[in-house]
Write a protein that holds these residues in place. Sequence first.
Motif, mmCIF file in Angstrom:
data_model
loop_
_atom_site.group_PDB
_atom_site.id
_atom_site.type_symbol
_atom_site.label_atom_id
_atom_site.label_comp_id
_atom_site.label_asym_id
_atom_site.label_seq_id
_atom_site.Cartn_x
_atom_site.Cartn_y
_atom_site.Cartn_z
ATOM 1 N N GLU A 88 0.821 -1.024 0.065
ATOM 2 C CA GLU A 88 -0.134 0.076 -0.066
ATOM 3 C C GLU A 88 0.936 1.160 -0.167
ATOM 4 O O GLU A 88 1.850 1.269 0.756
ATOM 5 C CB GLU A 88 -0.964 0.260 1.193
ATOM 6 C CG GLU A 88 -1.915 -1.119 1.376
ATOM 7 C CD GLU A 88 -2.793 -1.007 2.580
ATOM 8 O OE1 GLU A 88 -2.515 -0.112 3.400
ATOM 9 O OE2 GLU A 88 -3.771 -1.762 2.723
ATOM 10 N N TRP A 90 0.907 5.173 0.952
ATOM 11 C CA TRP A 90 0.018 6.175 1.383
ATOM 12 C C TRP A 90 0.709 7.399 1.472
ATOM 13 O O TRP A 90 1.795 7.680 1.281
ATOM 14 C CB TRP A 90 0.118 5.989 3.037
ATOM 15 C CG TRP A 90 -1.015 4.580 3.382
ATOM 16 C CD1 TRP A 90 -0.564 3.331 3.041
ATOM 17 C CD2 TRP A 90 -1.952 4.468 4.119
ATOM 18 N NE1 TRP A 90 -1.469 2.474 3.392
ATOM 19 C CE2 TRP A 90 -2.498 3.448 4.319
ATOM 20 C CE3 TRP A 90 -2.823 5.644 4.644
ATOM 21 C CZ2 TRP A 90 -3.607 2.879 4.851
ATOM 22 C CZ3 TRP A 90 -3.954 5.299 5.238
ATOM 23 C CH2 TRP A 90 -4.522 3.935 5.347
ATOM 24 N N THR A 94 -3.166 9.357 3.514
ATOM 25 C CA THR A 94 -4.421 8.763 2.913
ATOM 26 C C THR A 94 -3.870 7.352 1.952
ATOM 27 O O THR A 94 -2.668 7.705 1.140
ATOM 28 C CB THR A 94 -4.892 9.727 1.795
ATOM 29 O OG1 THR A 94 -5.537 10.823 2.937
ATOM 30 C CG2 THR A 94 -6.085 9.223 1.079
ATOM 31 N N ARG A 95 -4.322 6.449 1.858
ATOM 32 C CA ARG A 95 -3.864 5.416 0.940
ATOM 33 C C ARG A 95 -4.332 5.833 -0.600
ATOM 34 O O ARG A 95 -5.352 6.084 -0.741
ATOM 35 C CB ARG A 95 -4.550 4.171 1.365
ATOM 36 C CG ARG A 95 -4.086 2.804 0.472
ATOM 37 C CD ARG A 95 -4.516 1.726 0.856
ATOM 38 N NE ARG A 95 -5.939 1.419 0.413
ATOM 39 C CZ ARG A 95 -6.690 0.558 0.506
ATOM 40 N NH1 ARG A 95 -6.282 -0.523 1.442
ATOM 41 N NH2 ARG A 95 -8.150 0.524 0.221
ATOM 42 N N GLN A 98 -3.122 0.538 -3.798
ATOM 43 C CA GLN A 98 -3.113 -0.968 -3.610
ATOM 44 C C GLN A 98 -2.669 -1.726 -4.451
ATOM 45 O O GLN A 98 -3.373 -2.011 -5.342
ATOM 46 C CB GLN A 98 -4.474 -1.494 -2.717
ATOM 47 C CG GLN A 98 -4.436 -2.893 -2.611
ATOM 48 C CD GLN A 98 -3.800 -3.240 -1.258
ATOM 49 O OE1 GLN A 98 -4.005 -2.837 -0.280
ATOM 50 N NE2 GLN A 98 -2.681 -4.174 -1.513
ATOM 51 N N ARG A 124 4.038 0.553 2.653
ATOM 52 C CA ARG A 124 3.738 -0.380 3.515
ATOM 53 C C ARG A 124 3.647 -2.019 2.760
ATOM 54 O O ARG A 124 2.884 -2.022 1.891
ATOM 55 C CB ARG A 124 2.390 -0.301 4.246
ATOM 56 C CG ARG A 124 2.208 1.091 5.057
ATOM 57 C CD ARG A 124 0.945 1.350 5.619
ATOM 58 N NE ARG A 124 1.019 2.806 6.242
ATOM 59 C CZ ARG A 124 -0.105 3.333 6.802
ATOM 60 N NH1 ARG A 124 -1.405 2.396 7.048
ATOM 61 N NH2 ARG A 124 -0.066 4.480 7.300
#
Length: 807
Positions: A88, A90, A94-95, A98, A124
């Motif tokens: 992910e 960010w 805010t993401r 994905q 992440r």
Amino acid sequence: MPSDQVLVDLSGEWELSDTSGEHRCPMVLPGDAITALHSAGHLPDPYWGRNEYDCRWVAERDWVLRRTVTLDDPAVALVISGLDTVAEVWWNGTRVLQAENAFRTYDVPLGTVAKAGENDVEIRFPAITRVASERAAAQPFPVPISKNCPIPDGNLIRKPACDFGWDWNIALAPFGVIGEISLRRLAPVRIMSLTTRQHFDKTDGSVDLWVSLDVAAESDGRITLSFAGQEQEIAVFGTDGEKRFLTCFTLDAPDLWWPAGQGAQPLYHLTATCGDQRIARRIGFRQIELDTTKDAAGARFAFKVNGRDVFAKGANWIPADALAGRITPEKTRDLLQSAVDANMNMIRIWGGGRYEDDWFYDICDELGLMVWQDFMFACNLYPSDPDFLKEVDAEAREQVARLQHHACIALWCGDNELVGALDWYDCSRENRDTYLVNYDRLNRTIETALRETDPEATWWPSSPSLGPMDFRDGWHVDGQGDMHFWSVWHENRDFDHYRDVAPRFCSEFGFQSYPSMDVIRTFADPADWNISNPVFESHQKNVGGNERIAATMFRYFRWPERFEDFVWLSQLQQGLAIRTAVEQWRSLKPHCMGTLYWQLNDTWPVCSWASLDYGGGWKLLHHMARRFYAPQLALVRPAEDGWQVWAVNDAPDNVTLQVEAHALTLTGETRALGSGTVTPGPTALHAFDIAREALAEDEVILLKWEGGGTTASDIFAPRPWKNYDLRPSEATVSATRTGAHWTVTLTGGSAPAFFATVEASVPGRISDAAVHLMPGQTLDLSFTPADPSAEPTFTLRDLESATRTHR
């Protein structure tokens, strides 16, 4: 899509930490986390000793990459390629992404989450082992992974399959970003994709280059195309939205691109400019076809280049390093140059690795190396649920669009051994209909994406395969398709078993050896120099591999007493195994039209099938490949009442070869056995026969041939070498420096030195090895040390000295 739209380059130093906070260190992108953790002292060298097992915990933790980015203009999009893998991104909490697929490029407009000034960015990475097991558990039926992978369930993740371990690879499941990571400015007009198509079907000799551009326009703009001295402009209007534009350049009688050994590799420059965006391509004009027309034996499997049949000579390619952060264009070019230097004209990019970087295919274009390109699926079963197939579809379309313009691309293959894998697992054997439909959904998704992206691409459904819609076990079928022939290695058969099959094209076959001593020293102390030592067993990933190497040595040679001799002899028998196969199958031309042995290179220091050591050094097999892949070759084939001598020519024109066979005694005397003059062209030719009674038990066959500017010779031993009482050669070696190189002179002694090999005290490359040095013969070789200032000493090893009894 490579371009000049980069506003902020996000490569360079980031901070890597696990979510527990126990480990924190810098990480340079592009790169992988294993390399970063090792560089920072958090991990031991994963390639040394048995350290691999002390590094696997990395894949079992959650990790985060962090950095801050300062922006003047926040109207940007994030571009990431090679994001490996489930991750992910960010941005300011805010993401924004994905990611699910290491083989895709992500282009994400950041909108209002980006701001002028400082921005906090995180990538992440959840523990890949946990994600994989969760996805495996969610499948409606079992989807087994190959036994080659000690880290389970990696077939549920779209990343290199060999990252989870293979029978030649370390198992670390590394993660990171191995491609581009940048911010591009948002442009009102942008080229989303550029593909090309060549049209040759014209009577005047001219060739059309059709250029297709997918463009996204929010306002009016202009695209300028330049090719081979010609220029065109395309007007784009904001009302076009997303639109495809098609234009054509015509060249009168352009120079054609040819594979290595068949002609030159001219490349023409194509550029497309749209505002700040500039896309560059190099185009080689050629027609490559796969000829599968039916014949008396079944169906051909032959590559035709510009209308000419070309026998494919080469090897299988795996990633240049197990850790992507250690791969460089310079090291990779050296490996590919070594392939060409060994008279190869094709490599097969195997489906358990990765689609290579753009620069890789640029190098292949320049060198004349045709590329058999697998899609990245190998040996496992795979899911066919809608989410998985959606990723596969996007991956295939992107990779085909990215690579299809390259002159080197000869074939797209759906996968490696997935049809065979249907018979490897209990669940798929017991429910073959279910798993066959499951496989067909995957394979059709790939084929559809290929054909819609590049309608003129050459497609082959799997390897090995008997052809489209034929799901039989075709591994050892002589009449059609491509073959993988592994019986000699995996079943511990003798080398002559290669002569029992007559493949139309053998795309995998191999035999293992140990890495060279300078490579062994990089992972093992002298106290560990024993093939049963746990360190050596951890650098042998093929179950039973050490036993098969030793058993073969017992079959063919007298047992070496010293470890260094054992290593050298393992490489010699590897070379003899592959030489037996290649010579036999080249002599079947045009029934057989290609041999790609397994494998060219290594990903780390390991016992394997490679002809190039980890680091690029030449094993004996690679030196021997330069000879058995030579354009002109004479060879000996066993026959019922003796031996047959055959001649092969792969050059564009017919070449007349004068071939002689002599009986050679173990003290160096010779006598004539026969001769012949033949002119092989598209077909290998039988030159003459040697009666069995013409050769004494203590004699071998010395074969000599001349023609096409080549003078060469080789030795054929009718019996295992252990049955010959070899004499000490008493050959000598001397050396003098010549600039950055050393001239190494071998002088023959009182008896032949079979497979004579010069070994240096420092790493470097010798110009030839495993040569046959006759009594009184003088041979000059060249040695290039890796360190130009080195002062090496040289020793000579041959078959007699390596298997001598030391009292």
